[in-house]
Design a protein around this motif. Structure first.
Motif, PDB file in Angstrom:
ATOM      1  N   ILE A  46      59.899  97.828 102.326  1.00  0.00           N
ATOM      2  CA  ILE A  46      58.746  98.068 103.192  1.00  0.00           C
ATOM      3  C   ILE A  46      58.629  96.933 104.212  1.00  0.00           C
ATOM      4  O   ILE A  46      58.570  95.762 103.845  1.00  0.00           O
ATOM      5  N   THR A  47      58.607  97.306 105.479  1.00  0.00           N
ATOM      6  CA  THR A  47      58.412  96.310 106.543  1.00  0.00           C
ATOM      7  C   THR A  47      57.062  96.473 107.220  1.00  0.00           C
ATOM      8  O   THR A  47      56.575  95.547 107.869  1.00  0.00           O
ATOM      9  N   LEU A  48      56.455  97.636 107.059  1.00  0.00           N
ATOM     10  CA  LEU A  48      55.130  97.888 107.632  1.00  0.00           C
ATOM     11  C   LEU A  48      54.152  98.190 106.500  1.00  0.00           C
ATOM     12  O   LEU A  48      54.413  99.075 105.680  1.00  0.00           O
ATOM     13  N   ILE A 107      57.121 107.492  91.696  1.00  0.00           N
ATOM     14  CA  ILE A 107      58.276 107.145  92.516  1.00  0.00           C
ATOM     15  C   ILE A 107      57.788 106.939  93.941  1.00  0.00           C
ATOM     16  O   ILE A 107      57.189 107.842  94.539  1.00  0.00           O
ATOM     17  N   ASP A 108      58.025 105.744  94.467  1.00  0.00           N
ATOM     18  CA  ASP A 108      57.628 105.442  95.834  1.00  0.00           C
ATOM     19  C   ASP A 108      58.723 105.887  96.793  1.00  0.00           C
ATOM     20  O   ASP A 108      59.919 105.702  96.517  1.00  0.00           O
ATOM     21  N   VAL A 109      58.305 106.453  97.926  1.00  0.00           N
ATOM     22  CA  VAL A 109      59.241 106.902  98.953  1.00  0.00           C
ATOM     23  C   VAL A 109      58.946 106.110 100.233  1.00  0.00           C
ATOM     24  O   VAL A 109      57.839 106.173 100.773  1.00  0.00           O
ATOM     25  N   VAL A 110      59.938 105.356 100.677  1.00  0.00           N
ATOM     26  CA  VAL A 110      59.803 104.539 101.882  1.00  0.00           C
ATOM     27  C   VAL A 110      60.664 105.166 102.975  1.00  0.00           C
ATOM     28  O   VAL A 110      61.859 105.421 102.773  1.00  0.00           O
ATOM     29  N   VAL A 111      60.063 105.434 104.126  1.00  0.00           N
ATOM     30  CA  VAL A 111      60.782 106.028 105.261  1.00  0.00           C
ATOM     31  C   VAL A 111      60.653 105.106 106.466  1.00  0.00           C
ATOM     32  O   VAL A 111      59.539 104.791 106.910  1.00  0.00           O
ATOM     33  N   ASP A 112      61.789 104.622 106.953  1.00  0.00           N
ATOM     34  CA  ASP A 112      61.820 103.729 108.122  1.00  0.00           C
ATOM     35  C   ASP A 112      60.884 102.538 107.953  1.00  0.00           C
ATOM     36  O   ASP A 112      60.143 102.158 108.870  1.00  0.00           O
ATOM     37  N   VAL A 165      69.036 109.623 105.750  1.00  0.00           N
ATOM     38  CA  VAL A 165      68.906 111.078 105.692  1.00  0.00           C
ATOM     39  C   VAL A 165      68.436 111.563 107.061  1.00  0.00           C
ATOM     40  O   VAL A 165      67.355 111.166 107.528  1.00  0.00           O
ATOM     41  N   ASP A 166      69.239 112.383 107.710  1.00  0.00           N
ATOM     42  CA  ASP A 166      68.906 112.912 109.039  1.00  0.00           C
ATOM     43  C   ASP A 166      68.526 111.800 110.018  1.00  0.00           C
ATOM     44  O   ASP A 166      67.569 111.917 110.797  1.00  0.00           O
ATOM     45  N   GLY A 167      69.251 110.686 109.959  1.00  0.00           N
ATOM     46  CA  GLY A 167      69.020 109.585 110.878  1.00  0.00           C
ATOM     47  C   GLY A 167      67.860 108.671 110.502  1.00  0.00           C
ATOM     48  O   GLY A 167      67.595 107.702 111.219  1.00  0.00           O
ATOM     49  N   ARG A 168      67.189 108.940 109.387  1.00  0.00           N
ATOM     50  CA  ARG A 168      66.047 108.123 108.968  1.00  0.00           C
ATOM     51  C   ARG A 168      66.438 107.291 107.748  1.00  0.00           C
ATOM     52  O   ARG A 168      67.119 107.774 106.836  1.00  0.00           O
ATOM     53  N   ARG A 169      66.004 106.037 107.754  1.00  0.00           N
ATOM     54  CA  ARG A 169      66.290 105.132 106.655  1.00  0.00           C
ATOM     55  C   ARG A 169      65.292 105.406 105.530  1.00  0.00           C
ATOM     56  O   ARG A 169      64.090 105.263 105.707  1.00  0.00           O
TER      57      ARG A 169
END
Length: 612
Positions: free
Chosen positions: A403-405, A421-426, A386-390
């Motif tokens: 999750i990587t971080l 609901i968990d939201v993971v961004v980048d 979404v808008d260039g963000r994973r």
């Protein structure tokens, strides 16, 4: 389908007219002294019905089917051979009349189903830069703005774009009272605008709309054949053997072939093959009037046999109208931005939780973006860009895999009765969205009605955590809870439940489709449920009311009872008449009239399944 049934209906009318016209003309000639001419007319009027019947018999035998039509052909042929043309004409009239009555009864019983097929919109008024333009509904795309005028059927699913809209939902839901929808409310194709004109924003193409799916389901239901009908076909062979044995025995015992003819005449046709299909189709039509689409007679009978119910939670025991009640966000993230990213991604999902996030974003006037590279794991979550963000949105287990971080602070705990609901961004846990979805107000009463209808065991099968589902199980006094289920795990639950009897699975989401398919009878909450679950199910609730499921089970029981009643009484009267004919107490002509009365009575009785 109605288009395919018109030639059959027309031929039945023509044969009935030929037999009735011949009988009337022959009687006129007989009473003016032309007895020889009358006999010729009666015999001649019998031939079209007999020839048509012989063609049907040959066609059926090539398919490996044999039934009581053979008795009708034998009785007409025997009457002509033994110079009983009036009896032959009456048998022909009786047979043609029976076919006419059966066809009329089926058309009457299918009325509610075929009414659905007649409401398909063909064109729509599209707002364009140059003004309104009438277009074919197949060209409508999601996002198009349509004008719905008073009296028009909604051509596609969409959301109300005007301040309000007055809608008639009766064709889909069975509700007689109109409904007032507000801006951004969902409206389904097949509903009708009955107030002032309003605008509609299309959310699905016409081919994927709710009404298009319903039409496909109705067409499939009309082509099905109930197990009870197939069972009646098998018993018809036994009745055929009994009839021939009794007719032959009467001839040998008395030496009078007319007694054999009388037995054949009184056995033509048989309530066994008239009452069962009419009662089953009447039950299907009755259910359709209440907003329950049963795909065929086998599904209607399976409803009545079910002893175990496996229920999904979200959208089944609850309304599926989850609301965002709380939000936790990690440092450096904004709550509205987390919701916007999650809702933007969820535009690619049909899950009720996804729709809740989208509605929450619209309520905050957030501008959603178009997601790309979307990958959804049914019942778990989905990921995309979404808008260039994973971005990844879903349950905790699904989120962890993205999750990587690690989070830079401890996440809070929320009440067990809520869903998160968990939201993971980048690769970072950006936030947790908390939703609640209360039970339906009628859920407890529906559970009681299901138990009274013969359901011995009720299992709650859900993808939610046990802590979320346990209060529902305790409150509703359900027999078992199976939680944290994947779509395959739900299939396993259904298969395991069969140890206690035939299983009815009730669900509404894409993740329920496999379980609905393997159950003895699958029931989809189709008012807002996913297309996949409706296609996989045997029964679709077109109205968002769980109590209609209990109504449908009651209709199944009543239809089966009426069919059995008609068969037992009709067969009993027919056998008594056959015995009287074999003993010489019932001549062929009177026997034919008596059997016609029996046939009319069982058909009218079978049509009682149309009423509540």
């Amino acid at each position: 389908m109605p288009q395919k049934r018109r030639p059959i209906w027309s031929s039945n009318v023509a044969l009935l007219a030929a037999a009735l016209g011949g009988l009337a003309a022959g009687l006129m000639l007989y009473f003016v002294g032309g007895r020889g001419s009358a006999s010729f007319v009666w015999g001649f009027a019998t031939l079209p019905v007999l020839l048509s019947l012989l063609v049907q018999i040959v066609t059926s035998l090539r398919r490996g089917d044999a039934g009581l039509d053979i008795i009708a052909a034998l009785s007409m042929s025997a009457a002509l051979i033994f110079r009983e043309p009036l009896a032959a004409n009456v048998v022909a009239l009786m047979y043609a009349g029976g076919q006419f009555l059966e066809n009329y009864a089926e058309r009457r019983a299918r009325l509610e189903m075929t009414a659905l097929l007649g409401r398909v919109a063909r064109t729509a008024m599209l707002h364009t830069a140059d003004g309104l333009r009438e277009v074919d509904i197949d060209s409508i795309k999601p996002g198009d703005r349509l004008l719905i005028r008073k009296g028009e059927v909604l051509p596609v699913d969409g959301r109300i774009a005007s301040a309000s809209a007055q809608i008639d939902t009766s064709a889909l839901t069975g509700e007689s009272m109109p409904v007032r929808l507000s801006a951004d409310d969902e409206a389904l194709s097949g509903m009708m605008g009955i107030g002032s004109s309003f605008d509609l924003i299309a959310t699905r193409p016409a081919a994927e709309s709710a009404y298009a799916g319903i039409v496909r389901l109705v067409e499939a239901a009309q082509q099905s054949k109930a197990p009870a009908v197939r069972m009646a076909d098998r018993y018809a062979l036994w009745f055929l053997a009994l009839t021939l044995l009794l007719a032959g025995g009467a001839w040998i015992w008395s030496g009078d072939p007319i007694r054999a003819l009388a037995v054949l005449v009184v056995a033509t046709p048989c309530p066994l093959i008239l009452a069962v299909p009419v009662a089953i189709i009447a039950g299907i039509s009755r259910a359709a009037k209440l907003g329950v689409l049963v795909k065929g007679g086998d599904a209607l009978e399976a409803l009545g046999r079910a002893r175990v119910a496996v229920l999904d939670k979200t959208g089944t025991l609850t309304h599926g109208h989850a609301e965002l009640t709380d939000t936790w966000v990690a440092p450096t993230f904004d709550a509205n931005e987390v919701l916007r990213l999650a809702a933007s991604l969820d535009q690619a999902s049909t899950h009720v939780m996804a729709q809740a996030l989208i509605q929450a974003a619209h309520a905050r006037s957030l501008q959603l973006s178009t997601p790309t590279e979307v990958d959804e794991m049914a019942g778990a979550g989905l990921s995309g860009v979404v808008d260039g963000r994973r971005v990844a949105v879903g349950g905790s287990a699904f989120a962890k895999s993205h999750i990587t971080l690690p989070p830079n602070r401890v996440t809070p705990r929320f009440p067990s009765s809520t869903a998160t609901i968990d939201v993971v961004v980048d690769g970072t846990l950006a936030g947790i969205l908390v939703l609640s979805d209360p039970l339906r107000t009628d859920a407890a009463s529906v559970i009681d009605r299901l138990r009274k209808a013969g359901i011995d065991r009720i299992v709650l099968a859900t993808g939610d955590r046990a802590a979320v589902a346990r209060p529902i199980v305790d409150q509703m006094r359900l027999d078992e809870l199976r939680s944290d289920l994947s779509p395959q795990a739900k299939v396993d639950v259904v298969l395991a439940a069969r140890a206690a009897g035939p299983v009815m699975m009730v669900g509404d989401g894409v993740n329920d489709a496999p379980a609905l398919a393997v159950a003895d009878v699958g029931v989809a909450m189709g008012a807002r449920g996913a297309a996949a679950s409706s296609e996989s199910a045997d029964v679709v609730l077109l109205v968002d009311r769980l109590d209609r499921l209990a109504d449908a089970i009651g209709i199944s029981h009543r239809s089966a009872k009426i069919a059995l009643q008609s068969v037992v009484v009709g067969l009993g009267l027919s056998i008594l008449a056959m015995i009287a004919a074999a003993l010489g107490y019932l001549p062929p002509l009177q026997g034919a009239l008596l059997q016609e009365a029996i046939d009319v009575a069982v058909i009218l009785n079978a049509l009682r399944a149309l009423r509540g």
